[in-house]
Design an enzyme around this catalytic site. Structure first.
Site, PDB file in Angstrom:
ATOM      1  N   ARG A   1      10.408   8.178 -19.242  1.00 45.60           N
ATOM      2  CA  ARG A   1      10.178   7.913 -20.665  1.00 45.60           C
ATOM      3  C   ARG A   1       9.680   6.483 -20.882  1.00 45.60           C
ATOM      4  O   ARG A   1       8.845   6.230 -21.754  1.00 45.60           O
ATOM      5  CB  ARG A   1      11.474   8.164 -21.449  1.00 45.60           C
ATOM      6  CG  ARG A   1      11.237   8.391 -22.940  1.00 45.60           C
ATOM      7  CD  ARG A   1      12.533   8.764 -23.635  1.00 45.60           C
ATOM      8  NE  ARG A   1      13.180   9.876 -22.975  1.00 45.60           N
ATOM      9  CZ  ARG A   1      14.489  10.022 -22.872  1.00 45.60           C
ATOM     10  NH1 ARG A   1      15.298   9.107 -23.371  1.00 45.60           N
ATOM     11  NH2 ARG A   1      15.012  11.067 -22.262  1.00 45.60           N
TER      12      ARG A   1
ATOM     13  N   HIS B   1       0.829  -1.208   0.000  1.00 50.32           N
ATOM     14  CA  HIS B   1       0.000   0.000   0.000  1.00 50.32           C
ATOM     15  C   HIS B   1       0.870   1.267   0.000  1.00 50.32           C
ATOM     16  O   HIS B   1       0.422   2.334   0.415  1.00 50.32           O
ATOM     17  CB  HIS B   1      -0.949   0.025   1.207  1.00 50.32           C
ATOM     18  CG  HIS B   1      -1.679  -1.260   1.420  1.00 50.32           C
ATOM     19  ND1 HIS B   1      -2.841  -1.579   0.754  1.00 50.32           N
ATOM     20  CD2 HIS B   1      -1.384  -2.336   2.197  1.00 50.32           C
ATOM     21  CE1 HIS B   1      -3.241  -2.784   1.123  1.00 50.32           C
ATOM     22  NE2 HIS B   1      -2.371  -3.272   1.997  1.00 50.32           N
TER      23      HIS B   1
ATOM     24  N   SER C   1      17.142  19.895 -14.792  1.00 47.41           N
ATOM     25  CA  SER C   1      16.101  20.916 -14.885  1.00 47.41           C
ATOM     26  C   SER C   1      16.712  22.207 -15.399  1.00 47.41           C
ATOM     27  O   SER C   1      17.839  22.563 -15.039  1.00 47.41           O
ATOM     28  CB  SER C   1      15.468  21.152 -13.508  1.00 47.41           C
ATOM     29  OG  SER C   1      14.669  22.327 -13.509  1.00 47.41           O
TER      30      SER C   1
ATOM     31  N   ARG D   1      -1.482  -0.134 -40.551  1.00 44.69           N
ATOM     32  CA  ARG D   1      -0.200   0.444 -40.980  1.00 44.69           C
ATOM     33  C   ARG D   1       0.422   1.284 -39.859  1.00 44.69           C
ATOM     34  O   ARG D   1       1.635   1.304 -39.678  1.00 44.69           O
ATOM     35  CB  ARG D   1      -0.422   1.307 -42.236  1.00 44.69           C
ATOM     36  CG  ARG D   1       0.844   1.706 -42.974  1.00 44.69           C
ATOM     37  CD  ARG D   1       0.503   2.638 -44.121  1.00 44.69           C
ATOM     38  NE  ARG D   1      -0.435   2.048 -45.041  1.00 44.69           N
ATOM     39  CZ  ARG D   1      -0.101   1.330 -46.118  1.00 44.69           C
ATOM     40  NH1 ARG D   1       1.175   1.136 -46.392  1.00 44.69           N
ATOM     41  NH2 ARG D   1      -1.020   0.838 -46.919  1.00 44.69           N
TER      42      ARG D   1
END
Length: 494
Positions: free
Chosen positions: A313, A169, A299, A348
């Site tokens: 990503r 949890h 950053s 496609r």
């Protein structure tokens, strides 16, 4: 394998270039590897068409049709040097890609011109090529998964005995080890690998089935000799590296195949997504980090930041793959009778982009799993904050053995725990429960005795042995089986 060539001003593949003033998919330019990008390039497609035409002509010759070896050799000699300009010019005129390439191939092979595509329909080259490409792409995916498993297994063994807080949890639970947690990531990938190997083993070629799957055109070519028509199917499959073809088809191979394949890709993406989320949380806790290059910027505003960009990503691309797997499911469900063309444009995009996106995911996963950083002192400090509450039962049992009253000691521990928790939550101080117990003479133990009872290594159960057994019994045989195919180096573009 041909390479995807990337130039500074243009991005080129398959004889075509996309300039920087036109849209270029980030899957090609930013995420996917050259080998995966090439599989879905025009160059790969059209060369495979020509290889299929060669296989068809060879097989028809072997079964008695009037085709000469000279014609076959002419076709073979022109498989690689595709005259794209001729094909493009013809397609603008007749609006049919397959017949445009039949025409262009014929220009280069005047002796074989009359037997190119003999008895075939467009799906002979289109669908069979798609199946060949997906098979080759699945093999790339498989090999990269095994490389990740190898990386993670090295990591798991290295940290098999390092205690760390487990979480249920997303709240601190009992202890596990860093290596044991890594085996959970591996286990997911092995389940994916088992499914992937099954899908690869069951993949077949469409073969030579004719316009609606009845093989009527080939029956005419072979004077209604069914044995020759069936053998034609068999010969083409084997020439293209398949054991068999689908026994029955409509105009296309079953679109259910696309759904099965993309579901498998989705399952792999789910495993990568889970790993990336775990690592992102661990990096937030400063217990582990993905690789961070010396001059990498986290950053533009906050120079101190070390963002888990690669893991993020993975999450982003995995989400794309998972959602995209719905496309072929709907296509498979809505095919009318022998075929309807509303599959084509969607297919496609969906098939190629799902493979390219997952390839990007796996490249990142390989990169991260090879270079994960573990901060052992941070992990220990987190254990120290939570662990005292977890070990009070052991202290209680040992004190009772030494003559203490279980009920009185239980109340003592409850009271001391509340006091320590208050100091942690309200004052922001360290958890000093163990010190409170040590300083209470009710427990009949010295500080050294108490600390020997509560050493974290005594609370990890079989974790270290589980890691060793799992790697030895399950993981190592997989790595050995594919050892020659997983010498993989990936490049992360950004």
């Amino acid at each position: 394998m041909n390479k995807l060539f990337i130039k500074f001003n243009n991005i080129c593949y398959g004889g075509f270039c996309m300039k920087r003033d036109s849209y270029n998919s980030p899957l090609n330019s930013r995420y996917a590897s050259p080998e995966m990008s090439y599989l879905f390039s025009d160059d790969m497609k059209y060369k495979t068409w020509r290889k299929l035409w060669v296989a068809l002509a060879e097989s028809e010759k072997e079964l008695g049709l009037n085709i000469s070896q000279e014609q076959i050799e002419e076709l073979k000699s022109n498989v690689e040097n595709i005259n794209y300009d001729d094909a493009e010019k013809k397609e603008k005129e007749i609006r049919h890609d397959v017949m445009s390439h039949v025409y262009a191939y014929g220009l280069q092979c005047p002796k074989a011109k009359g037997i190119i595509h003999l008895g075939a329909t467009s799906c002979f080259v289109g669908d069979n090529t798609d199946l060949i490409i997906m098979r080759d792409a699945l093999i790339i995916v498989r090999n990269k998964i095994i490389k990740i498993i190898e990386n993670l297994s090295d990591f798991a063994i290295r940290y098999k005995s390092l205690p760390t807080l487990a979480f249920t949890h997303l709240q601190p639970a009992q202890l596990t080890t860093v290596g044991k947690r890594a085996t959970l990531w591996i286990q997911d990938l092995i389940l994916d690998l088992e499914n992937l190997e099954f899908v690869i083993s069951k993949l077949r070629l469409r073969g030579a089935k004719g316009t609606t799957g009845t093989q009527a055109s080939f029956m005419k070519l072979f004077n209604n000799d069914e044995s020759l028509v069936k053998k034609l199917d068999y010969l083409i499959a084997h020439k293209m590296g398949f054991d068999s073809t689908y026994e029955v088809t409509g105009q296309t191979y079953p679109r259910k195949v696309d759904s099965i394949i993309l579901n498998t890709l989705s399952e792999i993406a789910q495993s990568a997504y889970k790993f990336s989320n775990d690592l992102r949380i661990l990096q937030s806790m400063k217990e582990m980090e993905e690789p961070f290059e010396e001059k990498q910027v986290g950053s533009s505003a906050m120079a101190y930041k070390r963002n888990p960009m690669r893991s993020e990503r993975i999450s982003a691309l995995s989400r794309f793959v998972i959602i995209n797997s719905l496309n072929p499911a709907i296509t498979a469900a809505t095919q009318w009778f022998e075929r309807t063309l509303d599959d084509s444009a969607n297919k496609r995009l969906a098939i190629s982009e799902c493979f390219l996106a997952l390839d990007g995911v796996l490249n990142l996963y390989i990169n991260i799993s090879k270079g994960m950083v573990v901060y052992e002192k941070v992990i220990q400090s987190h254990i120290n904050k939570e662990f005292p509450f977890m070990v009070t039962e052991n202290i209680l049992m040992e004190a009772v053995k030494r003559g203490g009253d279980r009920q009185e000691l239980h109340e003592k521990i409850r009271t001391l725990s509340m006091q320590a928790a208050k100091m942690v939550k309200e004052e922001g101080l360290d958890n000093d429960l163990i010190e409170r117990i040590v300083n209470d003479n009710s427990f009949y133990m010295s500080e050294e005795e108490i600390r020997s009872i509560i050493s974290p290594e005594n609370f990890i159960g079989r974790a270290a042995n589980q890691v060793e057994e799992f790697i030895t019994n399950t993981v190592t045989p997989i790595i050995k089986k594919y050892k020659d195919q997983i010498d993989i180096n990936v490049t992360i573009n950004v």
